[in-house]
Every structure is written in C-alpha cells, then in structure tokens.
Design a protein around this motif. Structure first.
Motif, PDB file in Angstrom:
ATOM      1  N   GLN A  24     -18.753 -26.690  -6.840  1.00 18.39           N
ATOM      2  CA  GLN A  24     -17.988 -25.768  -8.263  1.00 18.39           C
ATOM      3  C   GLN A  24     -18.869 -24.517  -8.057  1.00 18.39           C
ATOM      4  N   ASP A  25     -20.109 -24.299  -7.929  1.00 17.99           N
ATOM      5  CA  ASP A  25     -21.124 -23.278  -8.228  1.00 17.99           C
ATOM      6  C   ASP A  25     -20.679 -22.520  -6.693  1.00 17.99           C
ATOM      7  N   GLU A  26     -20.519 -23.209  -5.645  1.00 24.73           N
ATOM      8  CA  GLU A  26     -20.325 -22.206  -4.287  1.00 24.73           C
ATOM      9  C   GLU A  26     -18.707 -21.611  -4.491  1.00 24.73           C
ATOM     10  N   LYS A  27     -18.079 -22.368  -5.301  1.00 22.80           N
ATOM     11  CA  LYS A  27     -16.688 -21.784  -5.353  1.00 22.80           C
ATOM     12  C   LYS A  27     -16.577 -20.674  -6.258  1.00 22.80           C
ATOM     13  N   VAL A  28     -17.435 -20.422  -7.210  1.00 23.54           N
ATOM     14  CA  VAL A  28     -17.388 -19.556  -8.363  1.00 23.54           C
ATOM     15  C   VAL A  28     -18.253 -18.195  -7.902  1.00 23.54           C
ATOM     16  N   ASP A  29     -19.467 -18.817  -7.375  1.00 25.36           N
ATOM     17  CA  ASP A  29     -20.433 -17.545  -6.943  1.00 25.36           C
ATOM     18  C   ASP A  29     -20.181 -16.245  -6.497  1.00 25.36           C
ATOM     19  N   PRO A  30     -18.844 -16.155  -5.431  1.00 20.36           N
ATOM     20  CA  PRO A  30     -18.599 -14.874  -5.048  1.00 20.36           C
ATOM     21  C   PRO A  30     -17.988 -14.111  -6.187  1.00 20.36           C
ATOM     22  N   TYR A  31     -17.354 -14.676  -7.077  1.00 23.62           N
ATOM     23  CA  TYR A  31     -17.066 -14.061  -8.333  1.00 23.62           C
ATOM     24  C   TYR A  31     -18.074 -13.429  -9.132  1.00 23.62           C
ATOM     25  N   MET A  32     -18.981 -14.061  -9.314  1.00 27.15           N
ATOM     26  CA  MET A  32     -19.946 -13.729 -10.204  1.00 27.15           C
ATOM     27  C   MET A  32     -21.231 -12.856  -9.579  1.00 27.15           C
ATOM     28  N   GLN A  33     -21.079 -12.425  -8.198  1.00 28.47           N
ATOM     29  CA  GLN A  33     -22.061 -12.010  -7.546  1.00 28.47           C
ATOM     30  C   GLN A  33     -22.700 -10.795  -8.049  1.00 28.47           C
ATOM     31  N   PRO A  34     -21.793  -9.651  -8.833  1.00 28.98           N
ATOM     32  CA  PRO A  34     -22.313  -8.504  -9.565  1.00 28.98           C
ATOM     33  C   PRO A  34     -23.243  -9.100 -10.763  1.00 28.98           C
ATOM     34  N   LEU A  35     -22.974  -9.978 -11.061  1.00 32.33           N
ATOM     35  CA  LEU A  35     -23.742 -10.373 -12.253  1.00 32.33           C
ATOM     36  C   LEU A  35     -25.193 -10.749 -11.620  1.00 32.33           C
ATOM     37  N   PHE A  36     -25.276 -11.791 -10.626  1.00 27.73           N
ATOM     38  CA  PHE A  36     -26.313 -12.025  -9.843  1.00 27.73           C
ATOM     39  C   PHE A  36     -27.056 -10.812  -9.457  1.00 27.73           C
ATOM     40  N   ASP A  37     -26.367  -9.782  -9.008  1.00 25.07           N
ATOM     41  CA  ASP A  37     -27.222  -8.580  -8.672  1.00 25.07           C
ATOM     42  C   ASP A  37     -27.871  -7.704  -9.741  1.00 25.07           C
ATOM     43  N   ALA A  38     -27.076  -7.666 -10.852  1.00 27.53           N
ATOM     44  CA  ALA A  38     -27.880  -7.135 -11.824  1.00 27.53           C
ATOM     45  C   ALA A  38     -29.162  -7.942 -12.625  1.00 27.53           C
ATOM     46  N   LEU A  39     -28.839  -9.353 -12.555  1.00 25.10           N
ATOM     47  CA  LEU A  39     -30.091 -10.133 -13.030  1.00 25.10           C
ATOM     48  C   LEU A  39     -31.303 -10.037 -12.193  1.00 25.10           C
ATOM     49  N   ASN A  40     -31.086 -10.237 -10.913  1.00 25.61           N
ATOM     50  CA  ASN A  40     -31.976  -9.972  -9.923  1.00 25.61           C
ATOM     51  C   ASN A  40     -32.836  -8.639 -10.015  1.00 25.61           C
ATOM     52  N   ASP A  41     -32.255  -7.777 -10.475  1.00 22.56           N
ATOM     53  CA  ASP A  41     -32.868  -6.322 -10.681  1.00 22.56           C
ATOM     54  C   ASP A  41     -33.842  -6.481 -11.528  1.00 22.56           C
ATOM     55  N   PHE A  42     -33.718  -7.255 -12.627  1.00 24.07           N
ATOM     56  CA  PHE A  42     -34.799  -7.381 -13.779  1.00 24.07           C
ATOM     57  C   PHE A  42     -35.659  -8.470 -13.887  1.00 24.07           C
ATOM     58  N   MET A  43     -35.287  -9.545 -13.016  1.00 23.54           N
ATOM     59  CA  MET A  43     -36.381 -10.768 -13.131  1.00 23.54           C
ATOM     60  C   MET A  43     -36.585 -11.221 -11.606  1.00 23.54           C
ATOM     61  N   PRO A  44     -37.834 -11.837 -11.377  1.00 24.19           N
ATOM     62  CA  PRO A  44     -38.084 -12.301  -9.951  1.00 24.19           C
ATOM     63  C   PRO A  44     -36.878 -13.387  -9.831  1.00 24.19           C
ATOM     64  N   ALA A  45     -36.654 -13.529  -8.453  1.00 25.10           N
ATOM     65  CA  ALA A  45     -35.651 -14.374  -8.181  1.00 25.10           C
ATOM     66  C   ALA A  45     -36.104 -15.953  -8.274  1.00 25.10           C
TER      67      ALA A  45
END
Length: 336
Positions: free
Chosen positions: A198-219
C-alpha cells in the motif's frame, strides 16, 4: 551589528553614495559571495553599483534604490553574524519585501532602515523565513487560525511553508502529530495499477510532501516518527471516518478533491487541531464535468471569520525566476 554606514552629502538629481563599513573581513567575503555573485545579484535587481574598498562597500545609485540595496546588505550581514548562511533566495526575498515597503509609500531615506521578515519558522534542520509579503501574511494566518487556505500558482511556497509551520508546532508540543494528505489523482496520465505494498503504491503521489518534510527534519527522525504514527502521509481517501485531534493537518493539491471529499476532509477537524488546505485552481486534474471541491469550499466558507484565505500570484513565486514568467504568460493567454 559589526558594521556602520556613512552617507556623503546629497546633491539634487545626483548619483548618491552610501559607504558601509564591515568589521569582520571573513563575513564580508561570505556577504559578497563567490566571485561577488551576491553583489551582482543586488546590482541587477536594484539597478545600483556596489564597489568593494577594503572592508567597506560603496553603494551608488539614485532614488531609493541605493538605500534599499544598503539595507539588504546590512540584513544579510546580520544573518551571517548570527551564524546563518546566505542563499540567492534570501536576497530575492529581502528585495521583494523592500519593494512592498516602497509600494506603501515609505520615503527613500527610510528604506535604509528596512529589515527582512520578522516572521521566522524554526525547524530541526533550518530556520525558514517568508520571502514575500504574501508569504508573510500566509505564515501569520497559519499560526493564528485553526483553518487556513493557501491558493495560488506553483512555486509560491504554499505547501512548503505549511509543512514548516507543522513541523514547528510538532517539535514545540503544540500538536501531537502531523498528517499530510493529497488526492491520489493522476496529472493527465494513466499510470495503471502500481505494484507493491500500500505504501509503495501511494508514495509516488506523496513525494512532494516527503521532499518538504525532509527539508526540515533529519531523515532518520522522519522515518522513526512515521513508524510511530507521529507523522502520517496518506491519500485523501484514507481520511474518511477519522476524527483528527491535536494534529496539524495539511491537504495539498486540494483543487483535485471533489466537493464530497472536501466536505469529508473539513469535518475531520478535532479539538486542538489545525488544518491547512493548499491548491492551484489552474491545475485541476479531475475528470471533465467534475467540479473542484476547492472552489466550492471558497464559496461556502467565505463568510466564516475564523477561516483565513490567502491568495498568491506570480509575484510570490520563489522558484527559478523563469517560473514566474511562465505563470504570467499562461495567465495572459487565458485572459485573451
């Protein structure tokens, strides 16, 4: 502040000069930038000339441009003194905020006292500052309203700033979790059924949110918080049936939510929570004939005082300068 300004006497209709003295040559080197690129950027944007003379910078120009350039240099130097880096976007942001003061009618001799944005967002990895008056008003509303809308073209920082405020509230204990969501709508392309979990299916749609989040917190911290469900990133469809209490919730790409989905999402708001809805009305990917829930929400909620609406334009674009030109060109074409 580690610097002083000396302004020679002014003469009518002459090119004036402001001398800025900097007492730390190492910081002055960082202020000028590699091959003086920071100075060149200010010269180009404000139509002034900046000459380095030892530990001093001479700013030459006419009207308020000279004062504005001097103010930008002073503010950048203050950032360096505070141990922060100077990026090209910081320079553009300060100039944009200074332009707003000029539009308000602030006299040229007072522009020299201009300082950058007094609105700051502290996150784990960086300090984020709004770079335009529109962004500044938006961030203030994010902190002051339980439900806020950010509407405008791509590249204006709608989602980026919302996630930054969410991280700030999470690490300061104002909320217990962050929930980032967006409709899983394909942008004009049929991608078919994606393989994987399920996560692998939806992660491509959520990538912009991942990018923003990783800008503000350590991975690693992001990964741990996701495991603990302190941070959730999920498609809009997964919000049905939930009550979101003490959470900072962001709905991105809201123009692709249907009217029913938008109503469903808005009614998830629980005690102690904040909601931010961001979207671009010019990029609706819903099937033809299906109305956008974002437009309906604007119309229906316009009269509620506790709901804030912030609208961005091409002037708020903080990506590559060409993005603003592209947006303006499309807007002009649509207006014909």
């Amino acid at each position: 502040m580690g610097l002083s300004a000396l302004t020679p006497p002014k003469s009518q209709d002459a090119v004036h000069e402001t001398l800025l003295e900097f007492h730390d040559n190492r910081l002055l080197i960082d202020l000028c930038g590699e091959f003086d690129r920071n100075l060149a950027q200010i010269e180009h944007k404000l139509e002034v000339q900046i000459v380095r003379r030892g530990n001093m910078l001479s700013v030459m120009g006419t009207g308020s441009a000279r004062g504005r350039a001097a103010a930008v240099l002073q503010e950048l130097y203050s950032k360096l003194e505070a141990g922060r880096d100077v990026e090209p976007g910081d320079i553009d942001g300060m100039i944009t905020l200074g332009n707003a003061e000029v539009e308000k009618g602030l006299p040229g001799d007072q522009i020299e006292m201009f300082r950058g944005s007094d609105v700051e967002i502290k996150t784990r990895k960086k300090l984020v500052e709004p770079r335009t008056p529109g962004q500044k008003a938006y961030v203030q509303n994010l902190f002051n309203h339980e439900l806020a809308f950010g509407i405008g073209p791509a590249g204006t920082g709608k989602t980026y700033l919302a996630v930054a405020v969410g991280v700030n509230m999470l690490i300061n204990g104002h909320v217990d979790k962050m929930i980032l969501s967006r409709p899983a709508v394909e942008a004009g392309e049929r991608l078919g059924f994606l393989p994987g979990t399920q996560d692998e299916k939806v992660d491509p749609y959520m990538q912009p949110l991942f990018d923003a989040l990783n800008d503000f917190m350590p991975a690693k911290q992001v990964a741990k918080m996701r495991e603990e469900k302190t941070i959730e990133i999920a498609p809009l469809a997964f919000m049905r049936g939930r009550t979101l209490s003490r959470a900072f919730v962001v709905l991105d790409e809201a123009q692709n939510a249907t009217t029913m989905q938008m109503k469903m999402f808005l009614t998830r708001l629980g005690e102690g929570s904040r909601m931010v809805i961001t979207g671009d009305r010019s990029q609706v990917d819903l099937p033809r004939g299906v109305p956008s829930g974002l437009r309906d929400a604007e119309r229906v909620l316009a009269g509620i005082q506790k709901v804030s609406f912030n609208y961005f334009t091409s002037k708020d674009v903080v990506r590559h300068p060409l993005v603003a030109a592209i947006i303006e060109a499309y807007e002009a074409d649509e207006a014909q």
